[in-house]
Write an enzyme that holds these catalytic residues in place. Structure first.
Site, PDB file in Angstrom:
ATOM      1  N   SER A 135      23.772  79.114  26.216  1.00 58.37           N
ATOM      2  CA  SER A 135      23.088  78.472  25.096  1.00 58.37           C
ATOM      3  C   SER A 135      23.791  77.172  24.751  1.00 58.37           C
ATOM      4  CB  SER A 135      23.091  79.396  23.869  1.00 58.37           C
ATOM      5  OG  SER A 135      22.833  78.683  22.688  1.00 58.37           O
ATOM      6  N   LYS A 136      23.002  76.132  24.510  1.00 52.65           N
ATOM      7  CA  LYS A 136      23.607  74.845  24.146  1.00 52.65           C
ATOM      8  C   LYS A 136      24.379  74.955  22.837  1.00 52.65           C
ATOM      9  CE  LYS A 136      22.721  69.911  24.004  1.00 52.65           C
ATOM     10  NZ  LYS A 136      21.779  68.819  24.212  1.00 52.65           N
ATOM     11  N   ARG A 137      23.961  75.885  21.987  1.00 57.84           N
ATOM     12  CA  ARG A 137      24.651  76.050  20.704  1.00 57.84           C
ATOM     13  C   ARG A 137      26.054  76.622  20.893  1.00 57.84           C
ATOM     14  NH1 ARG A 137      25.016  80.360  17.508  1.00 57.84           N
ATOM     15  NH2 ARG A 137      23.424  81.496  18.672  1.00 57.84           N
ATOM     16  N   ARG A 138      26.222  77.507  21.898  1.00 55.48           N
ATOM     17  CA  ARG A 138      27.512  78.178  22.095  1.00 55.48           C
ATOM     18  C   ARG A 138      28.313  77.618  23.266  1.00 55.48           C
ATOM     19  NH1 ARG A 138      23.906  82.418  22.210  1.00 55.48           N
ATOM     20  NH2 ARG A 138      24.387  82.672  24.421  1.00 55.48           N
ATOM     21  N   ASP A 139      27.623  77.047  24.253  1.00 59.57           N
ATOM     22  CA  ASP A 139      28.287  76.697  25.505  1.00 59.57           C
ATOM     23  C   ASP A 139      28.006  75.234  25.855  1.00 59.57           C
ATOM     24  OD1 ASP A 139      28.836  79.666  26.236  1.00 59.57           O
ATOM     25  OD2 ASP A 139      26.660  79.584  26.018  1.00 59.57           O
TER      26      ASP A 139
END
Length: 472
Positions: free
Chosen positions: A253-257
């Site tokens: 996920s762009k939010r986490r990774d």
């Protein structure tokens, strides 16, 4: 047929990477591109780059450029292309007209709300929602009257019976009943062809022999196989690699990774490190962990592709990047580090040769960003904390500092001679190395943590060292 039983190609290998330009180049896409590129290189084949840009609402020139930039940075050079689907509209129209004439496609005048209504009825009856074939021409069937106010879509006349079976080079044999597939739309009312149709036509026209892609495309494969069969086109081998999971076991996920390839450039990773790491996510060659792309090309033949999802491990990538940084040319690293030094406000004019600084610091750096942060001690004026100065520069140490400063005016300027001078001063004054090294670090760099102080002093140069110690 498993991957280990994939026959050696008897025709020239042609693979493709076919991203949709709706955003950045994802690390999952980069891995797919790497596998396709390596397979083509292994067999002396052709690697095709195709931009699937028929989604006009989401495709952007900026996203196309991001893909091209990412591929260029990774040095995954294509042999043909990039081909753009939007520039192939005349070819798609030609194939659509041929399919309509041959009866493998037909016009459908159902309005979107009518299709949704039939699907709602099917859901209510516990059936799989699908197009019910209202406009599908069959012998003896009377079709509805053509509405005068509506442009039709074109649907593919999918076989009603039988199965689609292919021997996936990653997942093994996959079979899907044609009854699970409805007559998909292959051209919209404005004539724009749709994804699965374009992919099938492109793979046929470009003579693609092996399709390696993410397993989110498994459901598209039977549709594309049926279209290729309708076109009397040879079928490629298909291999669907599992997705890459994040550290939490969930989809990246762009939010986490960090999921964009270019994020890793910004974070200070070398392309060869990222490629080496991505290669090991879902493929292996014995116990080899570190290998060049030349080695991968010589080994890669679609064997040992894993059918299980791979988990992204940032620590493992950092370890690999450190390995490649240590092996990299210092001048090349200096050019990369300059970018981050500029962001940090470094003044390269006041410090030593950057490549020499890199040589001193790179053993402990996991990224070029870390290298830049470490190198800043050579490219800014030192500002030491007053409390630290009071703690380390005591009346007891000042005579030794003064003597070392005086000696620096005449000592041969190399690490060995500087180290010998420090030891002579320490012995004369009955001190231990930290009692002199810590004050020198503070006065020369403004910080207590540096590489070996004699190496730091050597790099700063005699003039800078004498000036800074004199100011102190």
């Amino acid at each position: 047929m498993t991957a280990s039983h994939l026959p050696t190609p008897t025709t020239p290998v042609r693979t493709r990477f076919a991203p949709s330009p709706t955003g950045y180049l994802h690390v999952g896409g980069a891995r797919t591109a790497l596998f396709s590129w390596a397979f083509a290189r292994h067999f002396g084949g052709t690697f095709v780059l195709r931009i699937e840009d028929t989604d006009l609402e989401r495709s952007t020139p900026e996203a196309v450029q991001a893909i091209l930039d990412g591929m260029s940075w990774l040095n995954l050079q294509h042999d043909e292309g990039p081909y753009y689907q939007m520039k192939r509209m005349d070819r798609y129209r030609e194939v659509l007209a041929k399919m309509l004439a041959e009866g493998t496609a037909y016009h459908c005048y159902c309005a979107p709300e009518e299709v949704e209504a039939m699907r709602e009825r099917q859901r209510a009856a516990g059936e799989k929602p699908r197009y019910d074939g209202t406009w599908r021409p069959e012998p003896g069937k009377t079709l509805p009257a053509i509405p005068s106010d509506r442009k039709p879509v074109i649907r593919f006349k999918n076989p009603l019976d039988g199965e689609v079976t292919w021997n996936d080079v990653v997942k093994g044999t996959i079979t899907i009943s044609n009854r699970e597939l409805d007559d998909l739309v292959i051209a919209r009312p404005d004539g724009t062809p749709t994804y699965n149709f374009c992919v099938a036509v492109d793979d046929s026209d470009m003579q693609i022999t092996h399709v390696i892609r993410g397993d989110d495309h498994v459901n598209n494969t039977p549709r594309q196989i049926n279209i290729l069969n309708a076109l009397s086109a040879p079928l490629p081998f298909y291999g669907h690699v599992p997705m890459i999971l994040g550290t939490d076991g969930q989809k990246l996920s762009k939010r986490r990774d960090a999921v964009s390839v270019m994020d890793y450039l910004e974070k200070g990773y070398l392309p060869e490190a990222l490629l080496n790491y991505l290669a090991r996510l879902g493929w292996s060659h014995g116990d080899d962990e570190v290998f060049s792309m030349e080695q991968m090309i010589s080994w890669f033949d679609l064997t040992h592709l894993s059918s299980s999802a791979a988990q992204f491990n940032p620590e493992k990538l950092a370890w690999l990047n450190n390995h490649y940084i240590k092996a990299a040319d210092n001048q090349r690293l200096a050019e990369l580090v300059k970018v981050d030094l500029d962001k940090l406000g470094a003044d390269l004019a006041i410090g030593p040769d950057l490549a020499a600084v890199i040589a001193l610091l790179k053993e402990r750096a996991n990224t070029t960003v870390e290298l830049a942060q470490s190198a800043m001690l050579f490219y800014r004026e030192p500002v030491a904390d007053a409390d630290l100065v009071a703690q380390h520069i005591t009346e007891a140490i000042k005579p030794a500092l003064q003597e070392f400063t005086t000696a620096c005016a005449n000592v041969e300027w190399n690490k060995a001679a500087i180290s010998a001078t420090m030891k002579e001063v320490l012995a004369k004054h009955g001190l231990k190395m930290p009692q002199l090294a810590m004050p020198l670090r503070l006065l020369l760099t403004g910080q207590l943590q540096t590489p070996s102080i004699d190496a730091v002093i050597e790099l700063f140069g005699r003039e800078v060292v004498l000036n800074r110690l004199a100011k102190a």
